[in-house]
Each structure stands twice: as structure tokens, then as C-alpha cells.
Scaffold this active site. Structure first.
Site, PDB file in Angstrom:
ATOM      1  N   HIS A  63       0.825  -1.208   0.000  1.00 18.25           N
ATOM      2  CA  HIS A  63       0.000   0.000   0.000  1.00 18.25           C
ATOM      3  C   HIS A  63       0.856   1.253   0.000  1.00 18.25           C
ATOM      4  O   HIS A  63       2.045   1.235   0.290  1.00 18.25           O
ATOM      5  CB  HIS A  63      -0.966   0.007   1.199  1.00 18.25           C
ATOM      6  CG  HIS A  63      -0.338   0.439   2.485  1.00 18.25           C
ATOM      7  ND1 HIS A  63      -0.298   1.759   2.875  1.00 18.25           N
ATOM      8  CD2 HIS A  63       0.289  -0.258   3.457  1.00 18.25           C
ATOM      9  CE1 HIS A  63       0.320   1.846   4.054  1.00 18.25           C
ATOM     10  NE2 HIS A  63       0.690   0.636   4.419  1.00 18.25           N
ATOM     11  N   CYS A  64       0.206   2.348  -0.360  1.00 21.15           N
ATOM     12  CA  CYS A  64       0.765   3.689  -0.205  1.00 21.15           C
ATOM     13  C   CYS A  64      -0.401   4.532   0.327  1.00 21.15           C
ATOM     14  O   CYS A  64      -1.188   4.017   1.112  1.00 21.15           O
ATOM     15  CB  CYS A  64       1.385   4.205  -1.506  1.00 21.15           C
ATOM     16  SG  CYS A  64       0.347   4.061  -2.976  1.00 21.15           S
ATOM     17  N   ILE A  65      -0.531   5.766  -0.067  1.00 18.97           N
ATOM     18  CA  ILE A  65      -1.650   6.558   0.439  1.00 18.97           C
ATOM     19  C   ILE A  65      -2.943   6.205  -0.309  1.00 18.97           C
ATOM     20  O   ILE A  65      -3.941   5.838   0.293  1.00 18.97           O
ATOM     21  CB  ILE A  65      -1.356   8.076   0.331  1.00 18.97           C
ATOM     22  CG1 ILE A  65      -0.077   8.450   1.117  1.00 18.97           C
ATOM     23  CG2 ILE A  65      -2.551   8.896   0.836  1.00 18.97           C
ATOM     24  CD1 ILE A  65      -0.140   8.221   2.614  1.00 18.97           C
TER      25      ILE A  65
END
Length: 186
Positions: free
Chosen positions: A121-123
Site C-alpha cells: 500500500h501507499c496513500i
């Protein structure tokens, strides 16, 4: 000697990859399984320990580690989840390729474990995380950037930034060159 027309078909451009990405008709969701036991998601789902437990997530690769709004480290997830954080910026100048191999190795190791499931994941779950998953597919499954993108957009709306797409094209060039050298030696 290859003609310019042959070279055009042999090497893709960032614009070519963007054209493939533009064919995706999916809506962006919090989390999607994009490869067996490999998920891409956003920071909201990554911080929802109940949802992760229900999915059976055993590993977390956070491509926005230490960025505002992206809390998370080994102590946040506890002993049942293996955490890896990469402090990447989603920008036109960030050198994400230095993390391609370590991230791909982490993903591969997670997927080799019995019952291993990994969330990358990231933002937003669109650029940094998808780029690392694309690099994994290129490094461990020998997919071209175009084929890897086509696989992912069947499962998730992704859109790596232009810089990251260029880095994936560089990775593809390096992998092809290495393969050619291996063939010459044999």
C-alpha cells in the site's frame, strides 16, 4: 541493423504505458487482490487491523512509510504481521528503482510462505504501491511492463506517475540486456 520501425516495436515509451493504463475501466477501491495472495490497497485499509485480519494478511509493504497520514510500523501491526516500510515520495524525481529488488524480494518471500498474504500500500494505492508490484511481476515472473500493467488493470485501477513508468522501462531494458548477455554466454 534494426530499423527505426523495429526499434519502435521493441521498446515502449512512457506514453505507450499510459495509453495501456488509460484502458482500465475499474473504479478505485480500498483494496484489491491483483495476483494470488497479493493485494494493493490504500492507507485506510492498511490501518484497519480488523479488515487485515479478516483477509488473512501476513505481510505489509508500506510504500509511503513515514509520510504524513501513513502511520504504521512493526509495533503497530504486532507479531502476527511482518512489516516493511519504504519512505517513497510520489514525485517526478524520486528514485524508486533503488527499492525495486528489495520490495520484490519481500513480496516473493511473503508469497512463498504457507498461507502468506501480502498487502502493498501507499496513500491511495495507485502509484507507489502499484509500481513496486509491477517491478515484482517483472523481476519474479518475467513479465514486460506492458503485460504486467495489463494484468493489474484487470483487477485494480492503478496509475503510476510518469517518473515511475520511466523507471519500470529502465528496469525492463536492464532485464533484457542481462538476458541477452546470458544467452550470448550459453
Amino acid at each position: 541493423m534494426a530499423t527505426s520501425q523495429e526499434n519502435k516495436h521493441r521498446y515502449l515509451s512512457v506514453k505507450d504505458l499510459e495509453n495501456v493504463l488509460d484502458t482500465c475501466k475499474l473504479e478505485l477501491t480500498q483494496i484489491d487482490e491483483v495476483w494470488p495472495n497479493l493485494y494493493i490497497g490504500n492507507v485506510a485499509v492498511a490501518q484497519n487491523r480488523t479488515a487485515l485480519q479478516k483477509l488473512g494478511i501476513t505481510h505489509i509493504l508500506n510504500a509511503a512509510h513515514s509520510k504524513q497520514g501513513s502511520i504504521g510500523d512493526q509495533s503497530f501491526y504486532g507479531s502476527k504481521v511482518v512489516y516493511c516500510g519504504i519512505p517513497a515520495d510520489d514525485s517526478t524525481h524520486f528514485d524508486l528503482n533503488i527499492y525495486f529488488k528489495p520490495a520484490a524480494d519481500f513480496i516473493h518471500k511473503a508469497l512463498k510462505q504457507a498461507d502468506g498474504k501480502i498487502l502493498v500500500h501507499c496513500i491511495m494505492g495507485m502509484s507507489r504501491s502499484s509500481t513496486l508490484v509491477l517491478a515484482y511481476l517483472m523481476l519474479y515472473h518475467q513479465l514486460s511492463p506492458c503485460c504486467a500493467i495489463k494484468k493489474l488493470i484487470q483487477k485494480r485501477a492503478i496509475y503510476p506517475n510518469r517518473n515511475f513508468l520511466a523507471l519500470l522501462l529502465d528496469l525492463d531494458f536492464q532485464l533484457r540486456r542481462k538476458k541477452r548477455k546470458t544467452c550470448l554466454i550459453l
